[in-house]
Design an enzyme around this catalytic site. Structure first.
Site, PDB file in Angstrom:
ATOM      1  CE  LYS A 172      -8.500   3.027   3.326  1.00  0.00           C
ATOM      2  NZ  LYS A 172      -8.503   4.305   2.667  1.00  0.00           N
ATOM      3  CB  SER A 225      -7.659   6.266   6.925  1.00  0.00           C
ATOM      4  OG  SER A 225      -7.935   6.179   5.560  1.00  0.00           O
ATOM      5  CG  HIS A 261      -1.869   1.148   1.223  1.00  0.00           C
ATOM      6  ND1 HIS A 261      -3.100   1.050   0.617  1.00  0.00           N
ATOM      7  CD2 HIS A 261      -1.782   2.413   1.691  1.00  0.00           C
ATOM      8  CE1 HIS A 261      -3.732   2.208   0.728  1.00  0.00           C
ATOM      9  NE2 HIS A 261      -2.954   3.052   1.379  1.00  0.00           N
ATOM     10  CG  ASP A 304     -11.279   5.188   5.282  1.00  0.00           C
ATOM     11  OD1 ASP A 304     -10.669   5.981   6.034  1.00  0.00           O
ATOM     12  OD2 ASP A 304     -11.043   5.102   4.066  1.00  0.00           O
ATOM     13  NE  ARG A 357      -8.651  11.974   7.813  1.00  0.00           N
ATOM     14  CZ  ARG A 357      -7.887  11.037   7.231  1.00  0.00           C
ATOM     15  NH1 ARG A 357      -8.385   9.848   6.945  1.00  0.00           N
ATOM     16  NH2 ARG A 357      -6.636  11.288   6.952  1.00  0.00           N
TER      17      ARG A 357
HETATM   18  N1  URA Z   1      -4.771   7.140   2.122  1.00  0.00           N
HETATM   19  C1  URA Z   1      -5.825   6.636   2.826  1.00  0.00           C
HETATM   20  O1  URA Z   1      -6.358   5.581   2.492  1.00  0.00           O
HETATM   21  N2  URA Z   1      -6.253   7.334   3.898  1.00  0.00           N
HETATM   22  C2  URA Z   1      -5.695   8.489   4.296  1.00  0.00           C
HETATM   23  O2  URA Z   1      -6.121   9.040   5.279  1.00  0.00           O
HETATM   24  C3  URA Z   1      -4.598   9.010   3.554  1.00  0.00           C
HETATM   25  C4  URA Z   1      -4.141   8.296   2.472  1.00  0.00           C
END
Ligand code: URA
Length: 434
Positions: free
Chosen positions: A187, A183, A82, A161, A168
């Protein structure tokens, strides 16, 4: 329990209990708490931070807010990768087939672009016919059969999220360490991988502009992953200029194809080899990182990495002729140069501005419903350290509309600093936390 008390507690810098965190996530997901109260809590978290225990609890509560993916029917250790988000970051398109070619299963769920940063799924959709959505059975069967599938996140993966991110985005609380860490990691945890390699970007094109903040974020995410039973490592990498030269969708896929064939930009190739080597390591391969990098380089040299990408595209019903002959990718109506305004060395590229210019041209989305133009974007001609003369082309804008070009040109010109002397640069890989 009252949301008012939770906000007050965090406002005063106190630690929230697991029950309070679970309450706020579940009640918010059930629309029982108003956006303005959650916004207030997010700002309190932004200003006062969270302890490691609070971040882990928040991550877990978010991960459990929707579907969780069970990858146990896939043989072997599933390693995910990621990126925290960058400009020109097409590493997944290269690293995933590279690692799959080495025999490691890659069951990848990727995201779309938002704001200045790009998204793998938008890039893959520039290959006509490519299915970014597969049934669960087909996803698992694909990985068991050819070791790779890249699809979009299911709509019910971590709904908490999506709701929190939307707030946000409009309350200036995106750049908060606990909120970014939870966040991303929620995931990854919900996505079901056994191990996770994180590419934590730092610099002008990253959410974490500052190196020490990026290292802190990397450490926090590695801790969360390891505490929740997922082997996790983080590479902190430089995003002070776009990765490679292409910023967009179709042009990034073409650059990824070049890289899989060993003809890509060196910074991009090097970062992909490093991320891939850590993925092999977490999957249990023996050997030092340098040896694993060599093994992966060999898979580029002998054509197996590119072949794995081809297999994935065929399996997901993309038009393979485009991969074998990239001139078949759609071309934009306009290719307009941006010229250097003075002589000197390029010392800095404000990378988030390049991402915004690409979005303005139509390659990214300002909000979640904006449409993407697959053929547009920015092809850099010059990067940091290059010497230019007045009037040299520093970048090409690929566009379909004249009015967008006018806006983007100003942004791109303003993002390049040209000075008499070269400046010192950060290395591509700044740190590794494992
Ligand atoms: N990528 C994400 O999935 N969440 C964030 O808060 C910032 C970057």
């Amino acid at each position: 329990m009252r949301m008012y008390d939770i906000i007050e507690k965090k406002r005063d810098g106190k630690e929230l209990t697991p029950q309070e965190i679970k309450y706020f996530i579940s009640e918010f997901c059930n629309d029982k708490i108003a956006d303005y109260q959650v916004s207030a809590l997010l700002m309190a978290i932004y200003l006062n931070g969270m302890s490691q225990a609070e971040i882990a609890e928040l991550t877990l509560a978010m991960a459990k807010s929707g579907d969780t993916v069970d990858l146990s029917a896939i043989d072997g250790i599933k390693v995910d990768k990621h990126s925290t988000g960058g400009v020109g970051d097409k590493t997944t398109l290269i690293v995933a087939p590279l690692v799959a070619a080495a025999g490691i299963p890659v069951a990848k769920m990727s995201g779309r672009s938002l704001g200045h940063s790009g998204g793998t799924i938008d890039k893959l959709e520039s290959i006509s016919g490519y299915r970014t959505s597969l049934s669960r059975t087909r996803f698992i069967d694909s990985v068991n059969k050819i070791k790779i599938a890249i699809v979009g996140q299911t709509s019910n993966l971590v709904p908490a999220d999506k709701k929190i991110y939307a707030l946000r985005d409009v309350t200036a609380t995106v750049g908060s360490l606990p909120l970014i860490a939870s966040s991303i990691m929620s995931k990854k945890i919900a996505g079901g991988a056994d191990a996770i390699v994180l590419d934590v970007k730092t610099g002008s094109g990253a959410f974490m502009k500052n190196v020490s903040h990026a290292k802190e974020l990397a450490k926090a995410m590695v801790n969360i992953g390891n505490n929740l039973g997922r082997k996790t490592a983080a590479v902190v990498s430089n995003m002070d200029q776009p990765l490679g030269y292409a910023v967009g969708n179709a042009i990034e896929v073409k650059e990824a194809i070049d890289t899989l064939k060993g003809k890509g930009p060196k910074d991009l190739e090097e970062l992909c080899l490093i991320l891939g080597a850590y993925m092999l390591k977490l999957a249990g391969r023996n050997g030092e990182i340098d040896e694993l990098k060599k093994e992966l380089r060999q898979l580029i040299n002998n054509g197996e990495a590119f072949e794995k990408f081809r297999q994935m595209v065929i399996n997901q019903e993309g038009n393979i002729d485009m991969i074998d002959n990239p001139t078949l990718f759609p071309e934009p109506k306009l290719k307009i140069p941006v010229k250097a305004e003075k002589d000197g060395y390029i010392t800095r590229i404000k990378t988030d501005s390049v991402g915004i210019a690409s979005m303005v041209l139509g390659a990214g989305r300002e909000d979640k419903d904006s449409a993407i133009e697959p053929d547009v974007g920015i092809m850099l001609e010059k990067k940091v350290g290059d010497r230019v003369k007045t009037g040299d082309t520093i970048a090409w804008m690929y566009a379909n509309h004249d009015y967008k070009v006018q806006v983007a040109e100003k942004i791109i010109s303003g993002s390049y600093s040209i000075e008499d002397k070269e400046s010192e640069q950060k290395p591509l890989v700044i740190d590794v936390i494992s």
